[in-house]
Write a protein that holds these residues in place. Structure first.
Motif, PDB file in Angstrom:
ATOM      1  N   ALA A 120       0.809  -1.214   0.000  1.00  0.00           N
ATOM      2  CA  ALA A 120       0.000   0.000   0.000  1.00  0.00           C
ATOM      3  C   ALA A 120       0.847   1.270   0.000  1.00  0.00           C
ATOM      4  O   ALA A 120       0.383   2.324  -0.446  1.00  0.00           O
ATOM      5  N   MET A 121       2.069   1.174   0.492  1.00  0.00           N
ATOM      6  CA  MET A 121       2.944   2.337   0.560  1.00  0.00           C
ATOM      7  C   MET A 121       3.832   2.479  -0.682  1.00  0.00           C
ATOM      8  O   MET A 121       4.249   3.580  -1.035  1.00  0.00           O
ATOM      9  N   ARG A 122       4.104   1.347  -1.353  1.00  0.00           N
ATOM     10  CA  ARG A 122       5.147   1.366  -2.387  1.00  0.00           C
ATOM     11  C   ARG A 122       4.699   0.926  -3.768  1.00  0.00           C
ATOM     12  O   ARG A 122       5.404   1.147  -4.751  1.00  0.00           O
ATOM     13  N   GLY A 123       3.558   0.256  -3.886  1.00  0.00           N
ATOM     14  CA  GLY A 123       3.085  -0.178  -5.187  1.00  0.00           C
ATOM     15  C   GLY A 123       3.217  -1.669  -5.389  1.00  0.00           C
ATOM     16  O   GLY A 123       3.180  -2.456  -4.439  1.00  0.00           O
ATOM     17  N   LEU A 124       3.402  -2.081  -6.642  1.00  0.00           N
ATOM     18  CA  LEU A 124       3.519  -3.487  -6.997  1.00  0.00           C
ATOM     19  C   LEU A 124       4.990  -3.885  -6.958  1.00  0.00           C
ATOM     20  O   LEU A 124       5.823  -3.304  -7.663  1.00  0.00           O
ATOM     21  N   LEU A 125       5.309  -4.910  -6.141  1.00  0.00           N
ATOM     22  CA  LEU A 125       6.699  -5.299  -5.911  1.00  0.00           C
ATOM     23  C   LEU A 125       6.909  -6.773  -6.203  1.00  0.00           C
ATOM     24  O   LEU A 125       5.988  -7.577  -6.101  1.00  0.00           O
ATOM     25  N   ALA A 126       8.147  -7.124  -6.547  1.00  0.00           N
ATOM     26  CA  ALA A 126       8.576  -8.513  -6.642  1.00  0.00           C
ATOM     27  C   ALA A 126       9.568  -8.765  -5.516  1.00  0.00           C
ATOM     28  O   ALA A 126      10.394  -7.916  -5.193  1.00  0.00           O
ATOM     29  N   HIS A 139       3.389   3.501 -10.830  1.00  0.00           N
ATOM     30  CA  HIS A 139       2.618   4.473 -11.605  1.00  0.00           C
ATOM     31  C   HIS A 139       1.901   3.752 -12.743  1.00  0.00           C
ATOM     32  O   HIS A 139       2.386   2.735 -13.252  1.00  0.00           O
ATOM     33  N   VAL A 140       0.775   4.294 -13.158  1.00  0.00           N
ATOM     34  CA  VAL A 140       0.133   3.852 -14.390  1.00  0.00           C
ATOM     35  C   VAL A 140       0.770   4.590 -15.557  1.00  0.00           C
ATOM     36  O   VAL A 140       1.170   4.007 -16.561  1.00  0.00           O
ATOM     37  N   THR A 141       0.873   5.908 -15.411  1.00  0.00           N
ATOM     38  CA  THR A 141       1.618   6.774 -16.322  1.00  0.00           C
ATOM     39  C   THR A 141       2.469   7.680 -15.438  1.00  0.00           C
ATOM     40  O   THR A 141       2.270   7.727 -14.215  1.00  0.00           O
ATOM     41  N   PRO A 142       3.418   8.413 -16.005  1.00  0.00           N
ATOM     42  CA  PRO A 142       4.274   9.262 -15.166  1.00  0.00           C
ATOM     43  C   PRO A 142       3.520  10.221 -14.253  1.00  0.00           C
ATOM     44  O   PRO A 142       3.996  10.556 -13.160  1.00  0.00           O
ATOM     45  N   ASP A 143       2.344  10.662 -14.674  1.00  0.00           N
ATOM     46  CA  ASP A 143       1.578  11.603 -13.844  1.00  0.00           C
ATOM     47  C   ASP A 143       0.367  10.946 -13.176  1.00  0.00           C
ATOM     48  O   ASP A 143      -0.527  11.645 -12.696  1.00  0.00           O
ATOM     49  N   ASP A 144       0.344   9.615 -13.124  1.00  0.00           N
ATOM     50  CA  ASP A 144      -0.775   8.887 -12.513  1.00  0.00           C
ATOM     51  C   ASP A 144      -0.225   7.811 -11.573  1.00  0.00           C
ATOM     52  O   ASP A 144      -0.051   6.659 -11.973  1.00  0.00           O
ATOM     53  N   PRO A 145       0.049   8.163 -10.321  1.00  0.00           N
ATOM     54  CA  PRO A 145       0.641   7.201  -9.389  1.00  0.00           C
ATOM     55  C   PRO A 145      -0.356   6.153  -8.900  1.00  0.00           C
ATOM     56  O   PRO A 145      -1.566   6.392  -8.881  1.00  0.00           O
ATOM     57  N   ILE A 146       0.157   4.994  -8.525  1.00  0.00           N
ATOM     58  CA  ILE A 146      -0.630   3.984  -7.819  1.00  0.00           C
ATOM     59  C   ILE A 146      -0.570   4.364  -6.349  1.00  0.00           C
ATOM     60  O   ILE A 146       0.447   4.175  -5.690  1.00  0.00           O
ATOM     61  N   ARG A 147      -1.654   4.893  -5.819  1.00  0.00           N
ATOM     62  CA  ARG A 147      -1.629   5.451  -4.464  1.00  0.00           C
ATOM     63  C   ARG A 147      -1.918   4.428  -3.364  1.00  0.00           C
ATOM     64  O   ARG A 147      -1.451   4.577  -2.244  1.00  0.00           O
ATOM     65  N   PHE A 169      -6.568   8.979  -1.546  1.00  0.00           N
ATOM     66  CA  PHE A 169      -5.948   8.913  -0.216  1.00  0.00           C
ATOM     67  C   PHE A 169      -4.893   7.811  -0.171  1.00  0.00           C
ATOM     68  O   PHE A 169      -5.201   6.627  -0.248  1.00  0.00           O
ATOM     69  N   SER A 170      -3.664   8.237  -0.046  1.00  0.00           N
ATOM     70  CA  SER A 170      -2.535   7.308  -0.007  1.00  0.00           C
ATOM     71  C   SER A 170      -2.148   6.984   1.430  1.00  0.00           C
ATOM     72  O   SER A 170      -1.985   7.893   2.255  1.00  0.00           O
ATOM     73  N   PRO A 171      -1.997   5.700   1.774  1.00  0.00           N
ATOM     74  CA  PRO A 171      -1.542   5.349   3.131  1.00  0.00           C
ATOM     75  C   PRO A 171      -0.198   5.975   3.481  1.00  0.00           C
ATOM     76  O   PRO A 171       0.051   6.281   4.645  1.00  0.00           O
ATOM     77  N   ARG A 172       0.673   6.139   2.507  1.00  0.00           N
ATOM     78  CA  ARG A 172       1.961   6.777   2.795  1.00  0.00           C
ATOM     79  C   ARG A 172       1.765   8.201   3.283  1.00  0.00           C
ATOM     80  O   ARG A 172       2.451   8.667   4.195  1.00  0.00           O
ATOM     81  N   GLU A 173       0.820   8.917   2.685  1.00  0.00           N
ATOM     82  CA  GLU A 173       0.578  10.312   3.066  1.00  0.00           C
ATOM     83  C   GLU A 173      -0.189  10.425   4.377  1.00  0.00           C
ATOM     84  O   GLU A 173      -0.009  11.389   5.127  1.00  0.00           O
TER      85      GLU A 173
END
Length: 367
Positions: A120-126, A139-147, A169-173
């Protein structure tokens, strides 16, 4: 003296009223229509089948939000600390395999056996065999973050389907996943979505959007459909895997409601045996909260109060299973809510392991 006391009291009342009416809050609630809660009846008639869970101690860790069976026959659980804990079916031989320094909410494995997680804080990880972390997509695109990466499932071709619970609403924020989720569900702006990550190109596309806190996600047996829980509207959607940027409210044949008006807040979705899908209800619905659906101003006032005063429902343990046609085939409950926030269930090795957002142990029962 009495006059002075009246003046002071009046001033305090005006200050409190001004605070409740005017103090800035981050959410901008919108009006919506909530169906009357069905309560616990019919296939959800009250029972004690989840009471008396057996417990697996997890040391100083807590919050096994998601549990998955790996291709190595070991189990993996995501903890609040960011740790990923590996253990045997009986809970023995526990080992931390990695720590993402975030909050993992979903675990899956690709066709090659590599662990993929939604943080939830960092996105999709391996997660590599030695615990090394690689960011696949944030991100989906450079100006569209995965929040708010939440849950995921992997298709036979390696495509990763991911719920992005909120673009607001991003958990990181906001410090943690729970606080961010409360803000999103209270607002009801429907910015949740389902994403697809192509491991060949590294690109992300939007499968569907317009969900009020997109959450659990699972694949159909034929791989053509996704089952997606919409926490904020108490329902489960059936969405085509090949959909592209479908608005779920548009009436598209690629997105339809499979389960509606559930008695609680739906969370994680996992596949079980014999075609079953398991779903956890985080908490039961609160009629007071539903009654505020048409009144965004009142919900905005509530957001100015301490979180413990929000009408979020009482503790109540509940996981249930349904088939791909939406028929309820099992319902396990603990009205006392002894095991807190039952977010889901994992069926494997003749056991049902219960997920929880805040529990200090892993609960399970034999099947």
């Amino acid at each position: 003296m009495l006059r002075r006391a009246i003046i002071v009291l009046t001033g305090l009342i005006l200050l409190v009223a001004g605070y409740l009416a005017l103090w800035p809050v981050p959410a901008s609630p919108v009006a919506w229509s909530a169906s009357k809660a069905p309560g616990f009846e019919g296939p959800f008639a009250p029972n004690q089948r989840l009471a008396g869970l057996r417990m697996i101690p997890i040391g100083k860790e807590y919050g096994p939000e998601h549990i998955a069976l790996g291709p190595d026959g070991k189990f993996y659980a995501a903890m609040t600390s960011g740790a990923l804990l590996r253990f045997e079916a009986d809970g023995g031989n526990q080992q931390p395999v990695a720590n993402t320094d975030g909050r993992v909410l979903g675990i899956a494995f690709d066709p090659g056996g590599r662990m993929i997680v939604a943080d939830a804080m960092r996105g999709l990880l391996a997660v590599g065999a030695e615990g090394q972390i690689t960011v696949l997509a944030d991100h989906v695109t450079p100006d569209d973050p995965i929040r708010y990466a939440n849950a995921l499932t992997v298709g036979p071709d390696g495509t990763v389907y991911l719920s992005d619970s909120s673009t607001r609403f991003s958990p990181r924020e906001w410090g943690d996943t729970y606080r961010a989720s409360v803000l999103d569900i209270m607002e009801q702006s429907g910015t949740g979505r389902v994403l697809a990550y192509d491991p060949g190109t590294g690109k992300v596309r939007i499968v569907a959007h317009g969900l009020s806190f997109a959450n659990g996600i699972a694949l159909s047996t034929d791989g053509r459909w996704l089952f997606v829980s919409e926490t904020g509207r108490y329902r489960v959607w059936k969405i085509a895997t090949d959909a592209r940027d479908v608005d779920v409210a548009s009436g598209s044949p690629q997105a339809s409601v499979l389960l509606d008006n559930l008695p609680g807040y739906p969370d994680n979705l996992t596949r079980g045996s014999e075609g079953r899908l398991w779903l956890g209800l985080f908490r039961p619905r609160n009629p007071a909260a539903d009654s505020l659906a048409p009144y965004p101003f009142v919900r905005k006032v509530l957001l100015r109060l301490p979180r413990w005063m929000l009408p979020l429902g009482k503790p109540y343990g509940h996981v249930f299973a349904f088939d791909e046609q939406g028929r309820i085939v099992a319902s396990l409950q603990d009205p006392a809510g002894a095991y807190p926030e039952t977010t889901g269930a994992t069926e494997a090795a003749g056991r049902l392991y219960i997920h929880s957002l805040h529990a200090p142990t892993i609960g399970w029962l034999p099947l």
